[in-house]
Enzyme design. Structure first.
Site, PDB file in Angstrom:
ATOM      1  N   HIS A 208       1.329  -1.048  -0.109  1.00 37.40           N
ATOM      2  CA  HIS A 208       0.226   0.406  -0.104  1.00 37.40           C
ATOM      3  C   HIS A 208       1.381   1.228  -0.035  1.00 37.40           C
ATOM      4  O   HIS A 208       0.153   2.169  -0.902  1.00 37.40           O
ATOM      5  CB  HIS A 208      -1.033   0.252   1.343  1.00 37.40           C
ATOM      6  CG  HIS A 208      -2.130  -0.925   0.598  1.00 37.40           C
ATOM      7  ND1 HIS A 208      -3.177  -0.813  -0.239  1.00 37.40           N
ATOM      8  CD2 HIS A 208      -2.689  -2.066   1.765  1.00 37.40           C
ATOM      9  CE1 HIS A 208      -3.932  -1.775   0.340  1.00 37.40           C
ATOM     10  NE2 HIS A 208      -3.970  -2.268   1.245  1.00 37.40           N
ATOM     11  N   GLU A 429      -1.267 -13.665 -15.142  1.00 40.37           N
ATOM     12  CA  GLU A 429      -1.019 -13.566 -13.708  1.00 40.37           C
ATOM     13  C   GLU A 429      -0.801 -14.915 -13.592  1.00 40.37           C
ATOM     14  O   GLU A 429       0.338 -14.562 -11.645  1.00 40.37           O
ATOM     15  CB  GLU A 429      -2.326 -12.782 -12.774  1.00 40.37           C
ATOM     16  CG  GLU A 429      -2.320 -12.104 -13.412  1.00 40.37           C
ATOM     17  CD  GLU A 429      -3.964 -10.890 -12.527  1.00 40.37           C
ATOM     18  OE1 GLU A 429      -3.790 -10.814 -12.097  1.00 40.37           O
ATOM     19  OE2 GLU A 429      -4.986 -11.910 -13.536  1.00 40.37           O
ATOM     20  N   ASP A 453       1.074  -9.558  -9.253  1.00 43.93           N
ATOM     21  CA  ASP A 453       0.886 -11.496  -9.018  1.00 43.93           C
ATOM     22  C   ASP A 453       1.697 -12.504 -10.295  1.00 43.93           C
ATOM     23  O   ASP A 453       2.219 -13.259  -9.126  1.00 43.93           O
ATOM     24  CB  ASP A 453      -0.578 -11.781  -9.486  1.00 43.93           C
ATOM     25  CG  ASP A 453      -1.581 -11.874  -8.223  1.00 43.93           C
ATOM     26  OD1 ASP A 453      -1.327 -11.612  -6.780  1.00 43.93           O
ATOM     27  OD2 ASP A 453      -3.084 -10.998  -8.238  1.00 43.93           O
ATOM     28  N   CYS A 500      -0.089  -4.037 -17.014  1.00 43.41           N
ATOM     29  CA  CYS A 500      -0.770  -2.862 -16.310  1.00 43.41           C
ATOM     30  C   CYS A 500      -0.458  -3.708 -14.458  1.00 43.41           C
ATOM     31  O   CYS A 500      -0.944  -2.829 -13.743  1.00 43.41           O
ATOM     32  CB  CYS A 500      -1.868  -2.925 -16.102  1.00 43.41           C
ATOM     33  SG  CYS A 500      -2.707  -5.639 -15.778  1.00 43.41           S
TER      34      CYS A 500
END
Length: 551
Positions: A208, A429, A453, A500
Site C-alpha cells: 500500500h 498472472e 501477481d 498493467c
C-alpha cells in the site's frame, strides 16, 4: 551481461550488496525504490503505538462493553471521515475498506465476549484484534496483508478507549521525510503536505505504501533495513528511482538534491503526447484506475479499470443499475477503457460473496475462479459493462483476472461477446497462462500482464513478505522471460500484449519491456510523464538491446 546474483539493471545503477535492501551505498543505505523522485531533509520516525496499561479488575461489565463499542465506533467514524476527505481514488477506497473492517460485527462480538471473560475494555480490544490477526495471518496471501492492517486498527481502537490521540503521522510544522518500520494504509492515505518522502524498513514494491506514494507523487523507498536506527532529525536524501538513501548530508548537498528534483519535475510537467520511442515506434501509455476520480489528462486511455473497488465496502452486491452508472461515468470521460472484471475471492474477501474459508486463499477461489461457484456475479457485471458501453458509445474492452487455461479464456470470451463486447482479453498472472500465451490468444483479442501477481506465483513469494522483496523486483530475469514469451505470442498472432502491473510505471524498466515486445504500459497517472520521456530517449533497437541484457 546481467549479474545472475541479483535483478538485472542495464543502466548499472543498482548498488552492489544484499538485494533485499539495507545495503550501504557511499555512506548511506539502500532499499527498493518504489516511487520516483528525489527529496532531502530531516527525517522523523513514526510514533510508537500506545502501550497497554496493566490489566484492571472489571467492576462493571456493561460499562466496559460500552467502552469497547464506543472505541470501535470512533475508529470507524474517523476512517470514514478520512475517506470522504481523500477526494476519491485509491486512498478513499482503502480507507473505506478499513472502516468496514473496524465495523465488523464479529470483531465487536469477540471483544464483548472478552469482557464477559473478565478483561477490561482496552485488553478486550487487544485480545479480539489479536485473535483476528492470527487467523488471517495463518491463511497467507492477501489475507496476511489484511492482518497487518489489523495491527493499525488495534492501536487506534486502544488509543480511543484510553482517551489518547489516534496514532498517526508526526506534525512538526516543517517539511520532513517520514521514516517507519512500515506504514498502514490509513497512515499513508492521510499524509500531510509537510511529508516530502517516505522510507520504510519493511514493505515491498506492491505494498500500500508503494501504491499510494506513487499516486501522491512522493519519492519512496521500502525494504530499507537499518533506516529506523537513525536518530530523528538526521538529514537524509531519498531517491525513489534507485532506492538509495544518503545519510548525513551537508546543506549544499540538500540544496542540490532539491534543485535537481525541482528541475526534473518542471521538465516532466511539459511532457505531452502519445508514447513513442526515439525513432517513432508507438507504445500506448495508459492509466490504472479504480474509479472516475483517478482519471487524469496526459494518457492515451485506461489500461486497467479495477472494478472491485465498487464492491469493496458492500455487504450486498451492487445492483445492475449501480454498476452501469459507475462504469458509464468512466467510459464517458476516458475514451478507450480496459475493464477488469471483479478480482476478488477468499484472498480478497467481499462479504456478499460469502465464500467459505480456504487453507491457502492465494491458490484458491479468486478472480475468474469465483465464477465457478457464483456465475451470476460475472453475468451481472458483463451485462452492466455492455449497457454502459452502449449508452456512452465508448470503446470498452473487457478482460478477466486470474485466467489459467485456454478453456477458461474461451469461456469468458464467449460470454462477453454474447453481450456485444467485441474486444475481449485475459490477464496473465500465473506462469501457466504465460507458458500457453499463444493458445490463450487463439481465444481472446489481447493479453494484459499483471506483473504483481505473476511475480508472486513465479517465485513462490508472498507479495507482502518484507524479507522477500528482492524476489518481487520486476527486474528478475525469470519474470522478464515470461513477459517476453507473452509478447512473442502476441507478435505472432498480431494481437496486443500490455503490462498493467506496478512494473509498467518504472521509467528505467519501460524500455526493457518495449524491447521485449510489449505494446502498451498501464500505470499510475503520476508515472506517465517520466515513462514517456524515458522511452523518447531510446530507439526501438536500443530497447531490444537493453531487453537482451536484462534477460
Amino acid at each position: 551481461m546481467a549479474d545472475p546474483g541479483r535483478p538485472a539493471d542495464p543502466d548499472g545503477r543498482l548498488a552492489d550488496g544484499d538485494p533485499a535492501g539495507g545495503r550501504l551505498v557511499g555512506g548511506g543505505l539502500a532499499g527498493l525504490g518504489v516511487s520516483q523522485g528525489r527529496a532531502a531533509g530531516p527525517m522523523i520516525r513514526m510514533a510508537s503505538p500506545p502501550a497497554l496499561p496493566s490489566p484492571r479488575q472489571v467492576a462493571n461489565s456493561a460499562a466496559e462493553t460500552a467502552a469497547v463499542v464506543k472505541a470501535l465506533e470512533s475508529v470507524t467514524a474517523d476512517l470514514r471521515q478520512r475517506g470522504s476527505l481523500a477526494g476519491g481514488g485509491d486512498a478513499a477506497e482503502i480507507l473505506d475498506a478499513l472502516a468496514m473492517i473496524a465495523d465488523d460485527p464479529m470483531l465487536r462480538e469477540d471483544a464483548e465476549a472478552a469482557v464477559r471473560d473478565g478483561l477490561d475494555a482496552p485488553h478486550a480490544l487487544d485480545a479480539a484484534f489479536t485473535h483476528h490477526r492470527e487467523t488471517l495471518a495463518a491463511l497467507g496471501g492477501y489475507l496476511a496483508e489484511r492482518a497487518a492492517d489489523l495491527d493499525d486498527l488495534k492501536h487506534r481502537a486502544v488509543a480511543a478507549c484510553l482517551g489518547l490521540p489516534m496514532p498517526g503521522i508526526p506534525a512538526p510544522g516543517h517539511p520532513y521525510i517520514l521514516v517507519a518500520e512500515d506504514l498502514s494504509p490509513a497512515d499513508t492515505a492521510g499524509l500531510g503536505t509537510d511529508v516530502v518522502a517516505l522510507v520504510t524498513e519493511k514493505g515491498g514494491p506492491t505494498s500500500h505504501t508503494a501504491i499510494l506514494a506513487r499516486g501522491r507523487g512522493l519519492p519512496a523507498v521500502v525494504a530499507c533495513a537499518g533506516i529506523t536506527a537513525l536518530a530523528d532529525g538526521t538529514v537524509i536524501s531519498v531517491d525513489g528511482k534507485t532506492g538509495q538513501v544518503g545519510v548525513g548530508l551537508t546543506d549544499e548537498a540538500v540544496a542540490q538534491v532539491r534543485r535537481s528534483d525541482r528541475e526534473e519535475r518542471e521538465r516532466l510537467a511539459n511532457s505531452s503526447g502519445p508514447g513513442r520511442t526515439a525513432d517513432g515506434h508507438p507504445v500506448k501509455l495508459l492509466l490504472n484506475i479504480g474509479s472516475a476520480a483517478d482519471l487524469r489528462p496526459g494518457a492515451e486511455g485506461v489500461g486497467l479499470f479495477r472494478t472491485e473497488f465498487l464492491f469493496l465496502d458492500r455487504k450486498r452486491e451492487p445492483s445492475f443499475e449501480e454498476q452501469v452508472a459507475a462504469y458509464a461515468e468512466v467510459f464517458a470521460r476516458a475514451g478507450t477503457v480496459v475493464v477488469r472484471t471483479l478480482d476478488a475471492g477468499t484472498d480478497k474477501p467481499l462479504p456478499f460473496l460469502d465464500l467459505p474459508p480456504e487453507p491457502n486463499p492465494a491458490l484458491g477461489i479468486r478472480g475468474l475462479r469465483v465464477d465457478r461457484v457464483l456465475p451470476a456475479v460475472l453475468d451481472t457485471q458483463l451485462d452492466a459493462i455492455a449497457e454502459a458501453a452502449r449508452a456512452t458509445g465508448a470503446d470498452a474492452w473487457v478482460m478477466a483476472p486470474m485466467v489459467t487455461t485456454p478453456a477458461e479464456a474461451a469461456g469468458f470470451a464467449r460470454r462477453a461477446r454474447d453481450r456485444g463486447l467485441t474486444r475481449v482479453g485475459a490477464m496473465v498472472e500465473v506462469p501457466a497462462a504465460a507458458l500457453l500465451a499463444d493458445r490463450l490468444l487463439a481465444e481472446v483479442d489481447f493479453l494484459s500482464i499483471g506483473t504483481n501477481d505473476l511475480s508472486q506465483y513465479t517465485f513462490a513469494a508472498d507479495r507482502q513478505h518484507p524479507g522477500l522483496a528482492d524476489l518481487l523486483d520486476p527486474w528478475q530475469p525469470a519474470l522478464l522471460k515470461l513477459i517476453a514469451a507473452c509478447a512473442d505470442a502476441g507478435r505472432a498472432a498480431g494481437k496486443p500484449v500490455g503490462v498493467c502491473g506496478e512494473a509498467a510505471g518504472d521509467p528505467r524498466l519501460a524500455p526493457v519491456l518495449v524491447g521485449l515486445g510489449v505494446t502498451s504500459l498501464s500505470m499510475a497517472a503520476v508515472c506517465v510523464p517520466s515513462v514517456r520521456e524515458e522511452l523518447s530517449q531510446h530507439t526501438l533497437e536500443e530497447c531490444r538491446e537493453l531487453a537482451a541484457l536484462a534477460r
